[in-house]
Design an enzyme around this catalytic site. Structure first.
Site, PDB file in Angstrom:
ATOM      1  N   SER A   1     -86.502  40.202 -47.100  1.00 16.71           N
ATOM      2  CA  SER A   1     -87.000  41.424 -47.363  1.00 16.71           C
ATOM      3  C   SER A   1     -87.353  41.792 -48.777  1.00 16.71           C
ATOM      4  O   SER A   1     -87.051  43.007 -48.989  1.00 16.71           O
ATOM      5  CB  SER A   1     -85.965  42.596 -46.922  1.00 16.71           C
ATOM      6  OG  SER A   1     -85.735  42.227 -45.452  1.00 16.71           O
TER       7      SER A   1
ATOM      8  N   SER B   1     -85.521  50.396 -50.543  1.00 18.78           N
ATOM      9  CA  SER B   1     -86.737  49.535 -50.731  1.00 18.78           C
ATOM     10  C   SER B   1     -87.756  50.429 -50.934  1.00 18.78           C
ATOM     11  O   SER B   1     -87.876  51.710 -50.434  1.00 18.78           O
ATOM     12  CB  SER B   1     -86.891  48.400 -49.897  1.00 18.78           C
ATOM     13  OG  SER B   1     -87.337  48.874 -48.669  1.00 18.78           O
TER      14      SER B   1
ATOM     15  N   ASP C   1     -77.509  45.810 -45.026  1.00 14.03           N
ATOM     16  CA  ASP C   1     -78.243  46.079 -43.644  1.00 14.03           C
ATOM     17  C   ASP C   1     -77.313  46.391 -42.387  1.00 14.03           C
ATOM     18  O   ASP C   1     -76.467  46.148 -42.164  1.00 14.03           O
ATOM     19  CB  ASP C   1     -79.064  44.742 -43.116  1.00 14.03           C
ATOM     20  CG  ASP C   1     -80.199  45.422 -42.426  1.00 14.03           C
ATOM     21  OD1 ASP C   1     -80.673  46.524 -41.992  1.00 14.03           O
ATOM     22  OD2 ASP C   1     -80.685  44.437 -41.591  1.00 14.03           O
TER      23      ASP C   1
ATOM     24  N   ASN D   1     -89.067  51.411 -47.473  1.00 14.88           N
ATOM     25  CA  ASN D   1     -88.221  52.645 -47.116  1.00 14.88           C
ATOM     26  C   ASN D   1     -88.848  53.727 -47.142  1.00 14.88           C
ATOM     27  O   ASN D   1     -88.335  54.807 -46.571  1.00 14.88           O
ATOM     28  CB  ASN D   1     -86.747  52.560 -47.510  1.00 14.88           C
ATOM     29  CG  ASN D   1     -85.833  51.341 -47.187  1.00 14.88           C
ATOM     30  OD1 ASN D   1     -85.094  51.072 -48.001  1.00 14.88           O
ATOM     31  ND2 ASN D   1     -86.114  50.711 -46.031  1.00 14.88           N
TER      32      ASN D   1
END
Length: 264
Positions: free
Chosen positions: A222, A88, A43, A91
């Site tokens: 997440s 992800s 991240d 995203n």
């Protein structure tokens, strides 16, 4: 100066004192048990770029180079399984332009991995975990290329989570399991934790994460490896992914060693 030259210069800058400490820390960490499976939430790429007045796409390039560097560190340390969170399912909500840039970079990196001499010399099996069917066709082609090129390797495992969601992985596993029960390939009486493990996206070693690392300052998972991280040690770092150092990896491993009681 080209971007590639800038990246090489950036990655080579290291304080002499840092080198000495890194070497000492490496020797110390290698004196104890090493985690078998490390997972990383990479991240902070976009924030890293913005803080330096650069477009977010450049941050992803820096992040990609850092992932390559970390893979080399894992080989050196002896970590057999590495899973990285690349993209992800959440995203997909990002702008079309950013997604195009990410997918373009991803496909290039996958093709590069499929031909990388180090991957073949070290017999690294590369697997994409997630729902690749949601990706553009040219990315799916790159996925097939790298997976086919490394399918028979078993010395190291590199799992790249793309179009991935932890809860969706569990749902998909349950659906596949129930289908096999219905077709009498599996008895419901025989279902246990190992059974669920075998229906996840990755290989057997993928089903359990020893150490989870997240950069970027956030302290949450997440939706990453929800099942696999149930008993893992988590290390949250307040640095952006492109700033992640070998020292940070070694310190995280030392934390795991302490939490697991393999060292004082």
């Amino acid at each position: 100066m080209t971007l590639n030259k800038a990246l090489k210069l950036w990655s080579s800058v290291k304080n002499p004192i840092t080198k000495i400490y890194e070497k000492k820390l490496m020797k110390d960490v290698l004196s104890f048990e090493i985690p078998k499976h490390v997972a990383i939430i990479m991240d902070g790429n976009r924030r890293y770029a913005r803080n330096r007045g650069l477009p977010p796409t450049v941050g992803h390039v820096f992040g990609s180079r850092k992932a390559e560097e970390v893979l080399n560190w894992c080989w050196e340390i002896g970590i057999k399984n590495l899973t990285v969170y690349a993209f992800s399912t959440e995203n997909f909500k990002r702008s079309e332009e950013e997604k195009r840039n990410i997918f373009s970079l991803l496909s290039k990196e996958l093709y590069r991995l499929s031909k990388d001499k180090r991957i073949h010399e070290r017999r690294v099996k590369v697997k994409i975990v997630g729902k690749p069917e949601l990706l553009p066709e040219y990315v799916k082609k790159a996925v097939r290329e790298v997976e086919n090129a490394t399918a028979k390797y078993d010395s190291f495992k590199l799992n790249i989570a793309v179009a991935y969601g932890g809860r969706q992985e569990i749902i998909d596993a349950i659906r596949a399991l129930l289908k096999d029960v219905k077709m009498k390939k599996l008895s419901s009486k025989n279902i246990d934790l190992k059974t669920i493990d075998s229906y996840l996206y990755g290989d057997v070693e993928y089903s359990r994460v020893d150490l989870l690392i997240r950069t970027g300052g956030e302290q949450r998972l997440s939706n990453f490896l929800t099942w696999q991280t149930a008993n893992s040690v988590a290390c949250f770092l307040d640095i952006y992914w492109p700033e992640f150092r070998k020292i940070d990896l070694l310190r995280a491993i030392r934390l795991w060693q302490i939490k697991k009681g393999v060292r004082d």
